[in-house]
Design an enzyme around this catalytic site. Structure first.
Site, mmCIF file in Angstrom:
data_model
loop_
_atom_site.group_PDB
_atom_site.id
_atom_site.type_symbol
_atom_site.label_atom_id
_atom_site.label_comp_id
_atom_site.label_asym_id
_atom_site.label_seq_id
_atom_site.Cartn_x
_atom_site.Cartn_y
_atom_site.Cartn_z
ATOM 1 N N GLU A 1 3.985 -16.350 64.275
ATOM 2 C CA GLU A 1 5.306 -16.238 64.899
ATOM 3 C C GLU A 1 6.286 -15.552 63.968
ATOM 4 O O GLU A 1 6.058 -15.414 62.775
ATOM 5 C CB GLU A 1 5.840 -17.618 65.288
ATOM 6 C CG GLU A 1 5.576 -18.738 64.287
ATOM 7 C CD GLU A 1 6.104 -18.503 62.899
ATOM 8 O OE1 GLU A 1 7.273 -18.079 62.788
ATOM 9 O OE2 GLU A 1 5.395 -18.754 61.920
ATOM 10 N N GLU B 1 3.993 -16.235 60.243
ATOM 11 C CA GLU B 1 3.481 -14.933 60.701
ATOM 12 C C GLU B 1 2.015 -14.979 61.145
ATOM 13 O O GLU B 1 1.521 -14.032 61.734
ATOM 14 C CB GLU B 1 3.603 -13.853 59.615
ATOM 15 C CG GLU B 1 4.999 -13.585 59.121
ATOM 16 C CD GLU B 1 5.046 -12.499 58.053
ATOM 17 O OE1 GLU B 1 3.969 -11.973 57.672
ATOM 18 O OE2 GLU B 1 6.155 -12.171 57.587
#
Length: 352
Positions: free
Chosen positions: A173, A316
């Site tokens: 994310e 991430e």
């Protein structure tokens, strides 16, 4: 596939294939159980896919990107604009997850589900629900319908990857302020005190951390999310990224794909998915133990143990990319090791 269709498609693992995998593991040239958790990983993959020799060569990390209205309360050390910048930088190939995923032979899939910017960047999938959530200090983050739409976006993305032959998923994310929303969602779903869940995120000061805790407490008091209704919790104090990742976990279970948790935010999404459909847990693998305190609480609540403990807090999908190496090793050992028959050695027998 709709939300309801996905929920109804999630079944138990293939026990027969898992038993066959165990039989093969016991026949490999090694003491019984000596590969430890690698053996459990392989059995889980066999149960998920129904394949005695699971393949994990086609790996993807899905990165859900969105902004959070609560950032205006000063809960992050980064300006909101960082969400858009990093989302576009994923396509330039030099972020942390870019490097780590390349070395694990995985590709990334970047999805804009709510970045507060008009992103015109080839390679970013546009599934924008809205330009950022509303400020949870002033009311719900989103409507219930928007939460379901975000979940269905995750399900849709996973379905398309399944059609393309992907056989191992990671989750990631990008969204400034999403450790705040994750702390809120996770604390409500688990029932833990906010102070046990909240960390410094991207680098808050101690004063900033105290403010963050107060903001989350107030947001929960204002919105009164229902702990028995995960969608209500996501809608009231969550984010588009968390809801979309929840859909990824549900979609992976529906399409019988193994899927990896990354750090705190994706662990929160996994928690929500499991609260929605408990059988979803069987399809999920933890990657690393994030330095965010809430991540440990979620792992305890889900009775999961991370594969790696590296004090990371990048997000991430970086931890999932690293843990892909462990999955590759587990499958390689299982597929390529010789049997006792090959080695002409008498097979080990369990001690009584």
């Amino acid at each position: 596939m709709t939300f309801e269709e996905a929920i109804n498609s999630i079944k138990e693992l293939n026990i027969e294939t898992m038993q066959k995998a165990q039989k093969r593991l016991d026949n490999l040239t090694k003491p019984l159980g000596s590969l430890g958790r690698l053996e459990e990983i392989v059995k889980q993959l066999a149960g998920i896919t129904g394949e005695l020799f699971p393949c994990v060569k086609n790996k993807k990390i899905v990165i859900m990107c969105a902004d959070n209205g609560v950032v205006e309360e000063g809960v992050s050390s980064c300006p909101k604009s960082v969400t858009s910048s990093v989302t576009q930088n994923f396509l330039k190939g030099f972020t942390g997850v870019n490097v780590l995923s390349r070395h694990s032979r995985a590709d990334i899939v970047v999805v804009d589900v709510g970045v507060d910017d008009d992103i015109d960047c080839p390679g970013v999938i546009n599934r924008k629900i809205r330009k950022g959530t509303w400020n949870i200090m002033k009311g719900p983050a989103m409507t219930r319908n928007e939460a379901i739409k975000a979940i269905e976006t995750g399900i849709e993305i996973v379905g398309k990857l399944k059609e393309k032959g992907v056989n191992l998923l990671g989750t990631g994310e990008m969204g400034v302020g999403n450790t705040t929303t994750s702390s809120a969602v996770a604390s409500v779903l688990i029932g833990n005190d906010i102070g046990e869940m909240v960390g410094k995120g991207a680098g808050l000061t101690q004063k900033g951390l105290i403010n963050k805790i107060e903001i989350i407490k107030n947001a929960i008091d204002i919105n009164k999310p229902n702990p028995s209704d995960p969608i209500d919790v996501l809608a009231k104090v969550g984010g588009f990224d968390i809801a979309a990742l929840t859909g990824c976990f549900l979609g992976a279970a529906a399409y019988r794909l193994p899927v990896m948790i990354d750090g705190f935010i994706s662990a929160t999404a996994a928690l929500a998915a499991i609260k929605i459909k408990p059988e979803c847990r069987n399809y999920i693998l933890p990657s690393h133990g994030s330095a965010e305190p809430g991540n440990k609480k979620i792992m305890e609540a889900l009775d999961m143990s991370p594969m790696l403990l590296l004090e990371m807090r990048l997000g991430e999908g970086s931890g999932a990319a690293l843990a892909f190496h462990i999955i590759d090793a587990a499958v390689a050992a299982y597929n390529e090791m010789g049997t006792f028959g090959d080695a002409k050695i008498e097979q080990y027998k369990p001690l009584e």
